[in-house]
Design an enzyme around this catalytic site. Structure first.
Site, PDB file in Angstrom:
ATOM      1  N   HIS C  57       0.904  -1.183  -0.266  1.00 29.45           N
ATOM      2  CA  HIS C  57       0.023   0.066  -0.164  1.00 29.45           C
ATOM      3  C   HIS C  57       0.848   1.272   0.051  1.00 29.45           C
ATOM      4  CE1 HIS C  57      -3.177  -2.753   0.911  1.00 29.45           C
ATOM      5  NE2 HIS C  57      -2.766  -3.015   1.945  1.00 29.45           N
ATOM      6  N   HIS C 215      -6.994  -4.513  -1.553  1.00 28.80           N
ATOM      7  CA  HIS C 215      -5.965  -5.596  -1.530  1.00 28.80           C
ATOM      8  C   HIS C 215      -6.177  -6.495  -2.910  1.00 28.80           C
ATOM      9  CE1 HIS C 215      -6.188  -4.729   2.808  1.00 28.80           C
ATOM     10  NE2 HIS C 215      -5.068  -5.366   2.708  1.00 28.80           N
TER      11      HIS C 215
END
Ligand SMILES: Nc1ncnc2c1ncn2[C@@H]1O[C@H](COP(=O)(O)OP(=O)(O)O)[C@@H](O)[C@H]1O
Ligand SMILES: Nc1ncnc2c1ncn2[C@@H]1O[C@H](COP(=O)(O)OP(=O)(O)O)[C@@H](O)[C@H]1O
Ligand SMILES: [Mg+2]
Ligand SMILES: [Mg+2]
Ligand SMILES: [Mg+2]
Ligand SMILES: [Mg+2]
Lengths: 329, 216, 329, 216
Positions: C57, C215
């Protein structure tokens, strides 16, 4: 083609309007013709630094308009040189007595457009052409392309101008920075130019493209996918040869993503590059890692080295306040 | 008969049609060894010219060329925008104040092509639009010198443009974006050479049609 | 799969080492177990702010360690919650008398790991769970996911702690920020987790995924590709409903890219969002546009709104000096 | 005969083999309704356990479970790391200082599953590993209560685990990542349910082989 757009014809305008609103504390946007300037008027004693080029490389150049960097930027259509009226209008808007320095990436279209604008402009002006891409031979027929080294040029010249350097000094400094800077890039994919709707070229799953520029075009050669270590070695050995870098020298290491490369991979490339340089006794004294000079949604990266001396370090460290590069203020 | 700027709307329309018709092929060429935007660039210019076509047709030729050149210069972008823009502006400059006939127009075009060479720091043999423009300019001057009948001059112009375009196929590009690809450029026609060939042939076709048609 | 890596097993470590070297002026990296801290010791009176989560991320969270934001971040494997020993060690390294505040994105794995660490930690501590993803119902069985609002939480809590707010205050403030923040995302593509080597899911050329997390997983529904205006309307209407936003309110608008989305498109989304909000009388008083909370190489974006009051504006504006967010110093 | 921790290396090896053998299938499940990392997570844990297997086999059962739990907790990551880690640590805690026999082990396991429920804020019926663990715990306690012969108890355990895993297929996920997908989760077995079924069956197989094999 999947993009977050309404229509290819309105993409650039909608995006520039959004950019202008999101950064209304730093810049303003002129839409007829297209250019972006700082909010504050250029100080009378300060050379106005102007750059520009095709869009699709964001944050380059618009993201670098602001204190300590550019006075104005002229965005062309996607991957298309801006037109001379843009640079002319931008220069007329920001020039305030100390002349204009144009920073131009070395592409035929860009060079010609800026040249025509310069011919039409009736104030002192000079042009620095950025040609840092060492994937092309030094004596390439058009000169080398300008790629990610442009950011470094804009940062350092912006700082020099902010410090009151005059036009002659800025021009000479720019040429010196260009000579001290070398870049090379590798692409894992091409990119999709919105107006065309499909990738500019195709690479198989086990192919990468060595020596690419920043327009999603083919590079010097298609080679097999290789470990990052080998990629870094190919990029850096070419750069080091070109700059004739020697043990003990100080450099700025800039790892630049082409737009679709995760930061995780860019930092990994940075790590491998720093190991490679360390082995050769070359000192990384400044660093920049991120997606700064992009090719829309192309995956891949370039590595840029600039040989530093104390003057260039000071210019790099000087405060800067733009949409995409900010420190010291 | 002599051609007047009243022909301009028809000329602009015909050029627009031919570029649209060949858009896919030109784009494929610019994608193969350039960046793929050549048609989009040209279309921006043609759209701007279409919007001004009746206005432009009120001007005399040098004023019309000047206007066309500035419009192209400020709307097309890319390398071709500066080059095509320069071509028209230089034609205007060279023709201004002269009596326009086949000789003087051929001369003006030749000077305009020189201006393009100068702007592009390039010449014939580098796999660009100049491989069409330079032979066409030479042909026009040669034909004018021997007072070739206009219809033959025009017919031959098309052939010269096509031959010029074809000549780029096996060349190594040494100017423009394509030069970055080195040997990889061989085997592809240059996009700008194709567009200039198409533009020239389209213009010639309108002129030819007008030559044989009853005078308006 | 084409990535700039040597081997999937060494990717994370090589990348973190590169990150540490590139930002050695701000942070340091501890490799056993993995955590990143500021260079400077936490002031005795300052609550230590710690976050963490799966990698992939970036720049979240490591890129936000530094003055005015996090004291430490604990990176897990790609898309995998860190293990409790990381948070425990990080807390022990940075806590300096005023306690620890954990900022945790609401995922079962993250919540449990932080919980276990908190149980093992023998100093005052509290946890703020971020759950800003309104693509899930308010009463979702696990609570909502934490997505791009996390950055806003980390920035504001970091500023509060820097200003000397105590643990109780920080915890309450965090819960208040969470309640004032809502996000929703759309994906144009999935992403490729390095260890798996192929995209997590497939979308056709005319399909997009509405209501995705970060995700690379499927979202709430697969819908047909639509113009950006319609996408923005779907994201914003859901967010506005959820926050019960009313004309006259002040907000922070954060347009976040998932990693492979060109800035040009993000600014376009910003423009459309700002038009949409303006029509409803909602005032954008602060903005952030860029790839901040990413999903590796996923294309798409999320939009986050935080309702602002003067206190939150001050916290947002406070100086921050991290690898990826910096202003005011 | 009674099982000693000397079995641990064999147990760990067998579990590792079965996870590797079924890696593709488990990954596909976690990709379908999760994030695809479950096998990678487990493998990190198993690699760590493999490295420690002979060391662990020197401990007594509660100490071994504690060590296994901490290793899993600090190496696996993700939701499953905390949950499997909690399972072993809690088993250790509950068994510590007790005489280990079928009853007390069944009891310790049941308490460990309670700890997992508590940690995960979840229960049977939510499409997770608990849909395997809870029925297995109940089966062990029931079987121990009626003093079912060990071989039958073990054989039935496998069946219970498989049934539990299968039961997740049509459930709506309400915990973990899969819950985000709502109705889209129906029709897929839960990855953690599959891994726990595989682990349990692998453990049972080793125990069964050991039961029938001549005492070592
Ligand atoms: N230096 C030059 N001299 C002459 N023609 C050039 C030069 N550079 C480019 N061209 C012509 O311009 C064409 C490309 O135009 P276009 O695609 O519109 O611009 P760009 O190359 O900037 O994308 C080439 O195919 C070539 O014919
Ligand atoms: N709250 C929970 N309670 C019980 N089991 C859970 C819970 N959350 C997740 N799980 C289990 O963990 C498995 C996922 O593990 P893993 O993929 O390793 O972690 P993550 O979901 O963090 O990626 C799920 O398939 C499910 O069986
Ligand atoms: Mg172009
Ligand atoms: Mg082109
Ligand atoms: Mg995970
Ligand atoms: Mg998972």
């Amino acid at each position: 083609m999947k993009k977050l757009i309404n229509h290819v014809d309105t993409l650039l305008d909608e995006s520039l309007h959004g950019f202008a609103k999101a950064h209304a504390d730093i810049i303003q946007f002129n839409s007829q013709p297209h250019f972006v300037t700082r909010l504050q008027t250029t100080k009378p004693s300060k050379v106005a630094i102007i750059s520009g080029g095709g869009s699709g490389h964001e944050p380059l150049h618009t993201g670098f308009v602001g204190f300590g960097m550019l006075d104005a930027a002229c965005p062309g259509q996607v991957f298309t040189s801006p037109t001379p009226d843009q640079m002319l209008a931008a220069a007329q808007a920001v020039e305030n007595g100390a002349g204009v320095l144009f920073i131009v990436k070395n592409y035929a279209g860009d060079v010609m457009s800026f040249e025509i604008a310069a011919e039409m402009l009736d104030c002192a002006n000079a042009t620095v052409v950025v040609s840092d891409d060492v994937s092309l031979a030094k004596n390439h027929s058009t000169g080398r392309r300008g790629v990610a080294g442009t950011l470094i040029m804009e940062k350092m010249l912006g700082a020099a101008a902010e410090n009151g350097a005059d036009l002659t000094f800025c021009k000479a400094l720019g040429d010196r920075i260009n000579a001290a800077t070398a870049s090379m890039g590798v692409a894992l994919t091409s990119c999709t130019v919105p107006a065309l709707g499909k990738p500019t070229f195709h690479l198989d799953d086990n192919q990468i493209e060595m020596g690419v520029g920043i327009h999603g075009e083919h590079g010097r050669e298609t080679v097999s996918l290789m470990p990052a270590n080998d990629i870094v070695e190919r990029l850096l050995s070419t750069i080091i040869d070109d700059l004739q870098l020697k043990s003990g020298q100080q450099i700025l290491l800039h790892v630049n993503g082409f737009g679709a490369t995760p930061l995780m991979e860019l930092y990994l490339v940075y790590e491998l590059a720093s190991q490679y340089l360390q082995k050769r006794g070359i000192n990384i004294v400044r660093s920049l890692v991120g997606n700064y000079t992009t090719s829309l949604d192309m995956a891949g990266c370039s590595v840029t080295l600039t040989i530093l001396d104390n003057e260039l370090i000071r210019l790099w460290d000087a405060p800067v306040h733009t949409a995409s590069l900010r420190w010291g203020c | 008969m002599s051609f007047t700027p009243s022909l301009l709307p028809k000329l602009i329309e015909t050029v627009t049609e031919t570029i649209i018709k060949n858009a896919g092929e030109i784009t494929a060429l610019d994608q193969a060894i350039g960046d793929g935007d050549h048609v989009t660039n040209l279309q921006r210019g043609l759209t701007a010219l279409m919007a001004q076509r009746s206005e432009i047709s009120q001007l005399d030729w040098p004023a019309a060329w000047q206007k066309i050149g500035m419009t192209v210069m400020t709307s097309v972008g890319g390398a071709s925008g500066s080059l095509y823009g320069t071509l028209f502006v230089a034609m205007s400059k060279s023709a201004a104040g002269k009596d326009l006939n086949v000789q003087s127009v051929a001369e003006a075009f030749a000077q305009a092509v020189e201006a393009v060479k100068h702007r592009g720091k390039s010449d014939v043999g580098e796999k660009t639009m100049l491989d069409v423009l330079v032979p066409v300019a030479k042909h026009l001057q040669d034909a004018a010198a021997v007072s070739l009948p206009l219809s033959a001059l025009l017919e031959q112009t098309k052939q010269v443009a096509i031959t010029g375009m074809e000549s780029t196929r096996d060349m190594l590009a040494t100017k423009g974006r394509a030069s970055f690809l080195g040997e990889r450029t061989r085997g592809h026609i240059d996009a700008g050479a194709m567009s200039s060939q198409l533009v020239i042939c389209a213009l010639v076709d309108v002129l030819l049609a007008n030559l044989t048609a009853p005078a308006q």
